[in-house]
Scaffold this active site. Structure first.
Site, PDB file in Angstrom:
ATOM      1  N   LYS A   1     -11.003  -3.402  -3.720  1.00 63.38           N
ATOM      2  CA  LYS A   1     -11.779  -2.173  -3.821  1.00 63.38           C
ATOM      3  C   LYS A   1     -10.995  -1.076  -4.518  1.00 63.38           C
ATOM      4  O   LYS A   1     -11.565  -0.161  -5.103  1.00 63.38           O
ATOM      5  CB  LYS A   1     -12.117  -1.641  -2.416  1.00 63.38           C
ATOM      6  CG  LYS A   1     -13.035  -2.506  -1.607  1.00 63.38           C
ATOM      7  CD  LYS A   1     -13.211  -1.894  -0.197  1.00 63.38           C
ATOM      8  CE  LYS A   1     -13.712  -2.917   0.788  1.00 63.38           C
ATOM      9  NZ  LYS A   1     -12.784  -3.190   1.893  1.00 63.38           N
TER      10      LYS A   1
ATOM     11  N   LYS B   1       0.806  -1.217   0.000  1.00 61.46           N
ATOM     12  CA  LYS B   1       0.000   0.000   0.000  1.00 61.46           C
ATOM     13  C   LYS B   1       0.837   1.264   0.000  1.00 61.46           C
ATOM     14  O   LYS B   1       0.460   2.276  -0.586  1.00 61.46           O
ATOM     15  CB  LYS B   1      -0.963   0.019   1.203  1.00 61.46           C
ATOM     16  CG  LYS B   1      -2.107  -0.946   1.040  1.00 61.46           C
ATOM     17  CD  LYS B   1      -3.339  -0.491   1.804  1.00 61.46           C
ATOM     18  CE  LYS B   1      -4.499  -1.418   1.503  1.00 61.46           C
ATOM     19  NZ  LYS B   1      -5.660  -1.172   2.380  1.00 61.46           N
TER      20      LYS B   1
ATOM     21  N   LYS C   1      -5.119  -9.631  -6.716  1.00 65.54           N
ATOM     22  CA  LYS C   1      -6.261  -9.860  -5.841  1.00 65.54           C
ATOM     23  C   LYS C   1      -7.438  -8.973  -6.264  1.00 65.54           C
ATOM     24  O   LYS C   1      -7.225  -7.826  -6.655  1.00 65.54           O
ATOM     25  CB  LYS C   1      -5.805  -9.500  -4.422  1.00 65.54           C
ATOM     26  CG  LYS C   1      -6.711  -9.864  -3.311  1.00 65.54           C
ATOM     27  CD  LYS C   1      -6.065  -9.498  -1.976  1.00 65.54           C
ATOM     28  CE  LYS C   1      -6.052  -7.999  -1.739  1.00 65.54           C
ATOM     29  NZ  LYS C   1      -5.662  -7.603  -0.386  1.00 65.54           N
TER      30      LYS C   1
HETATM   31  P1  TYM Z   1     -10.702  -5.485   3.947  1.00 66.16           P
HETATM   32  O1  TYM Z   1     -11.613  -4.340   4.169  1.00 66.16           O
HETATM   33  O2  TYM Z   1      -9.620  -5.338   2.924  1.00 66.16           O
HETATM   34  O3  TYM Z   1     -11.534  -6.768   3.547  1.00 66.16           O
HETATM   35  C1  TYM Z   1     -12.601  -7.261   4.344  1.00 66.16           C
HETATM   36  C2  TYM Z   1     -12.580  -8.787   4.340  1.00 66.16           C
HETATM   37  O4  TYM Z   1     -12.656  -9.283   2.993  1.00 66.16           O
HETATM   38  C3  TYM Z   1     -11.569 -10.156   2.722  1.00 66.16           C
HETATM   39  N1  TYM Z   1     -11.146  -9.973   1.325  1.00 66.16           N
HETATM   40  C4  TYM Z   1     -11.016 -10.980   0.452  1.00 66.16           C
HETATM   41  N2  TYM Z   1     -11.231 -12.295   0.552  1.00 66.16           N
HETATM   42  C5  TYM Z   1     -11.025 -13.050  -0.547  1.00 66.16           C
HETATM   43  N3  TYM Z   1     -10.628 -12.532  -1.742  1.00 66.16           N
HETATM   44  C6  TYM Z   1     -10.403 -11.218  -1.894  1.00 66.16           C
HETATM   45  N4  TYM Z   1     -10.033 -10.718  -3.072  1.00 66.16           N
HETATM   46  C7  TYM Z   1     -10.601 -10.365  -0.767  1.00 66.16           C
HETATM   47  N5  TYM Z   1     -10.483  -9.029  -0.565  1.00 66.16           N
HETATM   48  C8  TYM Z   1     -10.820  -8.809   0.719  1.00 66.16           C
HETATM   49  C9  TYM Z   1     -10.477  -9.738   3.691  1.00 66.16           C
HETATM   50  O5  TYM Z   1      -9.562 -10.786   3.920  1.00 66.16           O
HETATM   51  C10 TYM Z   1     -11.271  -9.366   4.914  1.00 66.16           C
HETATM   52  O6  TYM Z   1     -11.573 -10.523   5.678  1.00 66.16           O
HETATM   53  N6  TYM Z   1      -7.593  -5.205   7.841  1.00 66.16           N
HETATM   54  C11 TYM Z   1      -8.886  -5.681   7.408  1.00 66.16           C
HETATM   55  C12 TYM Z   1     -10.038  -5.114   8.221  1.00 66.16           C
HETATM   56  C13 TYM Z   1      -9.924  -5.318   9.681  1.00 66.16           C
HETATM   57  C14 TYM Z   1     -10.123  -6.515  10.407  1.00 66.16           C
HETATM   58  C15 TYM Z   1      -9.957  -6.180  11.777  1.00 66.16           C
HETATM   59  C16 TYM Z   1     -10.430  -7.812  10.031  1.00 66.16           C
HETATM   60  C17 TYM Z   1      -9.648  -4.340  10.596  1.00 66.16           C
HETATM   61  N7  TYM Z   1      -9.677  -4.859  11.851  1.00 66.16           N
HETATM   62  C18 TYM Z   1     -10.071  -7.143  12.770  1.00 66.16           C
HETATM   63  C19 TYM Z   1     -10.536  -8.782  11.034  1.00 66.16           C
HETATM   64  C20 TYM Z   1     -10.365  -8.433  12.388  1.00 66.16           C
HETATM   65  C21 TYM Z   1      -9.094  -5.258   5.967  1.00 66.16           C
HETATM   66  O7  TYM Z   1      -8.513  -4.332   5.483  1.00 66.16           O
HETATM   67  O8  TYM Z   1     -10.067  -5.966   5.321  1.00 66.16           O
END
Ligand code: TYM
Length: 333
Positions: free
Chosen positions: A197, A111, A194
């Site tokens: 968003k 990032k 991947k």
């Molecule tokens: P984020 O917002 O990027 O994504 C949310 C969830 O979606 C999953 N995900 C995917 N799974 C499969 N294929 C993909 N292409 C894909 N893109 C996203 C992510 O693995 C995630 O489960 N850091 C985290 C948010 C967060 C969090 C937490 C998660 C903040 N605090 C505490 C768990 C526990 C994030 O940026 O997810």
């Protein structure tokens, strides 16, 4: 006692990767666990967010959770910034985690890109806030996609070091829950990237807000190689686009990749994509309809988030009292 915590960032449209990697598993876990699902707006601001847009996207993320089946009667649903414990515990964890640990985080490297000096300090300590999200509730299980695995290992390291430094078993060592199919959904335009968003190409992802025509169009245009589908899963090796589409099919249909290829192996992509589009529309159209219904009345969403924040704060309060006392912060009981 088992407790689930997970979250997603309100930084753009939620997509199929979020659904298959995370949300659909969140919904299943509600039956057996006490679940806390959070819209992580404090994580979102580690990169610039237009304030008015952030508010809208926070509501839209909550609408996506509900539309996917997160039930505010069963689970706690709220936005992170409403519960101050997250930021407070993140600070304490900034003092537990080591710079060397954060330097290994691949998401930061991706990032921040080449110009690391210009990245926000928040982006760097992002994983400490994530550990705080989970551990402020002493959650034991965290359902996520594959890309969050490294962050959860850091969460475990922080909990271990904290417990060890203070000589008390304050925090549990969390278990990630990562599903076999759908844990890593790739871009529809590039099987090596991947689904995300932040990809500038909207055609690279199926947004949960896309209507049936858009879903069908994006799948029809999805990148493939010129060969027909392989007869078995071994034939997917070195074919990232084929592998991604078969994986998406498997996850949406609740089948293994082997099952999907037993049915579709040897076919050309065109008829397979047509079936896949029908399946994706059948699964995603109800979600997009429910999201638009919910977004018509933001007051309803805001009320759910208010209530969730209150419940979450009540759960975090005793944990934070214990943490302050253990750390030696004067005034703690
Ligand atoms: P984020 O917002 O990027 O994504 C949310 C969830 O979606 C999953 N995900 C995917 N799974 C499969 N294929 C993909 N292409 C894909 N893109 C996203 C992510 O693995 C995630 O489960 N850091 C985290 C948010 C967060 C969090 C937490 C998660 C903040 N605090 C505490 C768990 C526990 C994030 O940026 O997810």
């Amino acid at each position: 006692r088992n407790r689930v915590f997970s979250g997603a960032q309100p930084t753009g449209s939620m997509h199929l990767g979020n659904y298959l990697g995370a949300f659909r598993n969140w919904v299943r876990l509600q039956e057996d666990y006490e679940c806390i699902y959070c819209v992580v707006d404090l994580h979102a601001i580690t990169v610039w967010q237009e304030p008015a847009v952030l508010i809208q996207q926070t509501r839209e993320a909550a609408a996506a959770y509900i539309a996917c089946g997160v039930d505010p009667q069963k689970s706690i649903l709220f936005n992170q910034s409403r519960v101050a414990a997250h930021a407070e515990l993140a600070w304490i964890f900034n003092c537990v985690a080591r710079i060397g640990w954060l330097n290994r985080m691949t998401q930061f490297k991706d990032k921040a890109g080449k110009n690391r000096e210009k990245a926000s300090v928040g982006l760097y300590v992002y994983p400490d806030l994530m550990a705080a999200d989970i551990l402020a509730y002493k959650a034991t299980h965290v359902p996520v996609g594959e890309d969050q695995k490294q962050h959860l290992e850091l969460t475990r390291d922080i909990a271990l070091k904290f417990n060890n430094d203070f000589g008390r078993e304050v925090f549990p060592i969390v278990e990630p829950i990562i599903q076999k199919e759908g844990a890593r959904v790739m871009s529809l335009r590039d099987g090596a990237k991947k689904m995300s968003k932040s990809d500038p190409s909207d055609a690279s992802r199926l947004n949960l807000t896309d209507d049936a025509d858009r879903i069908a169009l994006k799948i029809r245009k999805a990148k493939t190689d010129p060969l027909p589908l392989p007869e078995d899963a071994a034939g997917l090796a070195d074919r990232p686009e084929a592998s991604n589409l078969v994986g998406i099919y498997a996850a949406l249909a609740d089948l293994s990749q082997a099952d999907v290829l037993a049915r579709h192996g040897g076919k050309e992509f065109a008829p397979f994509k047509k079936d896949l589009a029908d399946l994706a529309v059948a699964r995603l159209a109800p979600i997009s309809n429910e999201m638009s219904r919910l977004m018509r009345d933001p007051a309803e969403i805001d009320a759910v988030l208010d209530k969730g924040a209150e419940k979450a704060a009540a759960l975090a309060r005793p944990v934070m009292e214990e943490v302050r006392a253990v750390v030696g912060l004067l005034g703690a009981r």
